[in-house]
Design a protein around this motif. Sequence first.
Motif, short mmCIF file in Angstrom:
data_model
loop_
_atom_site.label_atom_id
_atom_site.label_comp_id
_atom_site.label_asym_id
_atom_site.label_seq_id
_atom_site.Cartn_x
_atom_site.Cartn_y
_atom_site.Cartn_z
N VAL A 319 -3.82 -70.25 4.34
CA VAL A 319 -3.61 -69.37 3.74
C VAL A 319 -3.24 -69.81 2.14
O VAL A 319 -2.87 -70.49 2.03
CB VAL A 319 -2.43 -67.83 3.98
N VAL A 320 -3.75 -68.40 1.59
CA VAL A 320 -3.75 -68.88 -0.28
C VAL A 320 -2.38 -67.75 -0.94
O VAL A 320 -2.61 -67.17 -0.77
CB VAL A 320 -4.86 -69.03 -1.16
N ALA A 321 -1.62 -68.11 -1.10
CA ALA A 321 -0.56 -68.02 -1.70
C ALA A 321 -0.65 -67.55 -2.91
O ALA A 321 -0.69 -68.39 -3.46
CB ALA A 321 0.81 -68.46 -1.02
N PRO A 322 -0.44 -66.49 -3.35
CA PRO A 322 0.47 -66.21 -4.95
C PRO A 322 0.98 -67.11 -5.54
O PRO A 322 1.80 -67.75 -5.02
CB PRO A 322 0.75 -64.45 -4.89
N SER A 323 0.47 -67.37 -6.58
CA SER A 323 1.31 -68.70 -7.60
C SER A 323 1.94 -67.27 -8.84
O SER A 323 1.36 -66.31 -9.21
CB SER A 323 0.11 -69.55 -7.62
N TYR A 324 2.31 -67.73 -9.30
CA TYR A 324 2.83 -67.47 -10.90
C TYR A 324 3.28 -68.04 -12.07
O TYR A 324 4.12 -70.10 -11.52
CB TYR A 324 4.40 -66.53 -10.29
N ALA A 325 2.85 -67.75 -13.20
CA ALA A 325 3.15 -68.24 -14.08
C ALA A 325 4.44 -67.97 -14.63
O ALA A 325 4.01 -67.42 -15.62
CB ALA A 325 1.83 -68.43 -14.61
N ALA A 326 5.42 -68.42 -14.70
CA ALA A 326 6.65 -68.85 -15.86
C ALA A 326 6.57 -69.35 -17.30
O ALA A 326 5.56 -70.23 -17.49
CB ALA A 326 8.02 -68.95 -15.16
N VAL A 327 7.08 -68.54 -18.16
CA VAL A 327 7.03 -68.90 -19.78
C VAL A 327 8.72 -69.96 -19.99
O VAL A 327 9.72 -69.16 -20.04
CB VAL A 327 6.95 -68.06 -20.70
N ASP A 328 8.37 -70.64 -20.71
CA ASP A 328 9.28 -71.13 -21.02
C ASP A 328 9.61 -70.75 -22.47
O ASP A 328 9.27 -70.51 -23.43
CB ASP A 328 9.86 -72.95 -20.97
N LEU A 329 10.30 -69.76 -22.71
CA LEU A 329 10.85 -69.41 -24.11
C LEU A 329 11.76 -70.07 -25.24
O LEU A 329 11.51 -70.11 -26.55
CB LEU A 329 12.08 -67.87 -24.16
N GLY A 330 12.11 -71.65 -24.66
CA GLY A 330 11.82 -72.03 -25.98
C GLY A 330 13.96 -71.59 -26.22
O GLY A 330 14.61 -71.95 -25.09
N ARG A 331 14.78 -72.92 -27.04
CA ARG A 331 16.26 -73.21 -26.90
C ARG A 331 16.53 -71.88 -27.88
O ARG A 331 15.63 -71.48 -28.99
CB ARG A 331 16.68 -73.87 -27.37
N ILE A 332 17.35 -70.95 -27.46
CA ILE A 332 18.30 -70.04 -28.31
C ILE A 332 20.08 -70.94 -28.39
O ILE A 332 20.36 -71.10 -27.78
CB ILE A 332 18.37 -68.73 -27.02
N ALA A 333 19.96 -70.46 -29.39
CA ALA A 333 21.46 -70.56 -29.69
C ALA A 333 22.19 -71.03 -28.98
O ALA A 333 22.27 -70.19 -28.56
CB ALA A 333 21.84 -70.24 -31.19
N VAL A 334 23.18 -71.72 -28.66
CA VAL A 334 23.86 -71.91 -27.15
C VAL A 334 25.49 -71.02 -28.22
O VAL A 334 25.67 -71.50 -29.39
CB VAL A 334 24.28 -73.26 -26.90
N GLY A 335 26.54 -70.50 -26.81
CA GLY A 335 26.56 -69.59 -27.68
C GLY A 335 27.05 -68.13 -27.87
O GLY A 335 27.37 -67.33 -27.74
N VAL A 336 25.34 -68.28 -28.60
CA VAL A 336 25.53 -66.35 -28.21
C VAL A 336 24.92 -65.96 -26.52
O VAL A 336 24.30 -66.43 -26.06
CB VAL A 336 24.39 -66.68 -29.56
N SER A 337 26.24 -64.98 -26.85
CA SER A 337 26.47 -64.50 -25.08
C SER A 337 24.59 -63.64 -24.97
O SER A 337 25.09 -62.35 -26.32
CB SER A 337 27.26 -63.85 -24.74
N LEU A 338 24.13 -63.64 -24.23
CA LEU A 338 23.00 -62.87 -23.96
C LEU A 338 22.57 -62.17 -22.88
O LEU A 338 23.04 -63.10 -21.57
CB LEU A 338 21.79 -62.77 -24.77
N PRO A 339 23.21 -60.87 -22.21
CA PRO A 339 23.45 -59.99 -23.01
C PRO A 339 24.82 -59.98 -23.73
O PRO A 339 25.54 -60.95 -22.76
CB PRO A 339 23.22 -58.57 -22.27
N ARG A 340 25.46 -58.88 -23.96
CA ARG A 340 27.27 -58.92 -24.53
C ARG A 340 27.61 -59.13 -23.21
O ARG A 340 27.42 -58.79 -21.89
CB ARG A 340 26.99 -57.70 -25.64
N PRO A 341 29.05 -59.70 -23.25
CA PRO A 341 30.44 -59.76 -21.98
C PRO A 341 29.84 -58.67 -21.48
O PRO A 341 30.15 -57.89 -22.52
CB PRO A 341 31.17 -60.90 -22.65
N ARG A 342 30.18 -58.56 -20.22
CA ARG A 342 30.45 -56.92 -19.85
C ARG A 342 32.12 -57.16 -19.26
O ARG A 342 32.51 -58.13 -19.00
CB ARG A 342 30.24 -57.10 -18.39
#
Length: 381
Positions: A319-342
């Motif tokens: 069986v050929v199972a589906p594949s998926y391509a994920a994308v690395d968006l690169g580095r985002i500034a560490v210490g900035v919470s995304l999304p805002r803390p709940r």
Amino acid sequence: MQLARRFFVVLALVLASLVPVQANPMLLVDMDTLEVLHAEEAGQPWHPASLTKMMTAYVTFEELAKGTITLETPVTLSQNAINQAPSKSGLPVGSAMTLKDALYVLIVKSANDVAVAIAEAVGGSEPQFVAKMNEVAARMGLTGTRFTNSHGLHDPAQVTTARDLAVLGLYIRQSFPQFMPMFGTGEVTLAGKRFESNNDLLTKFAGTTGMKTGYICASGLNLVATVARNGRNLLAVVLGGSSARDRNERTAELLLRGLSGSAAPTGQTVLTLANNAGAAPVDMRPQICGKEAKTYVAAQEAAFPMGLEGQPSYLTDSVVAPSYAAVDLGRIAVGVSLPRPRPAHVPVFTAPTAAASLAGELRPGLSGPAIPYPRPRPSHL
């Protein structure tokens, strides 16, 4: 060559007579009727390993449905996420991907760093996310389940049962069928790397639609699998396999028994199965990773040789199972919470007091109302 093989078989049989064969939890459920077709030790407490990520995904699906997050929400790998033990995504600290891509990496690659990153993005922190996991478990009536982390790495207090895992899998299918393709994906690519699912049924057992594998020394090799074939929709749970072959072949055998009709209904539904309240979880570390491992595995192979060299196998389809391509968006500034803390998580649902009270929620013969993906954004021009 024949003499050597004969010697191996005799040796394995001798070992099997000396070492007790482990009776591990197994469960087979008709997903359309909730009928139990086969059950062995289904209520025995067990360490879930990466099957934990099924609940991590479910909690995230609920938050998507509520609109607190979207599939485009950035998921950033914090230092805390990067510090987790493998399996990991391989991305450096500060790297980000969309929540949709992170879910694929979570489920297919079973990446522990991504599990923590999702927990932090969705819950504000992993402890707050784990509180949501336990709230959902109580709401579902998973009386044998307790979570302490979002990834499944070993914690003696993190336990579940085959019965509870089956109920969780059924809830995913019923409440969020639009996300089921994630569990049926055979490989995901990310940052030039290709990660294959450890669920061999996806490529070797026709009709397999998902779901998830898991492994730590304390649990052995675990699998929840769903199959749709010839009008039948079945779910199997096998815990504590001595190897990937053992786990996958046993699961396939269980499913084939259900598909052929040789596994007759037991008169119970998955909701009426009882968990072994108060029992201690089985610790498989001596047999899987300790001094007993070599002898134990040989005994298990002698008792169940399917798939070994020169032996027949239940996994013979291509069986050929589906594949998926994920994308690395690169580095985002560490210490900035995304999304805002709940704010701190406060449960808002009342846990059912008995399995019967859950019957009105998990419904036989119903896939549940499909909650659509958040509407796609228009392309940037």
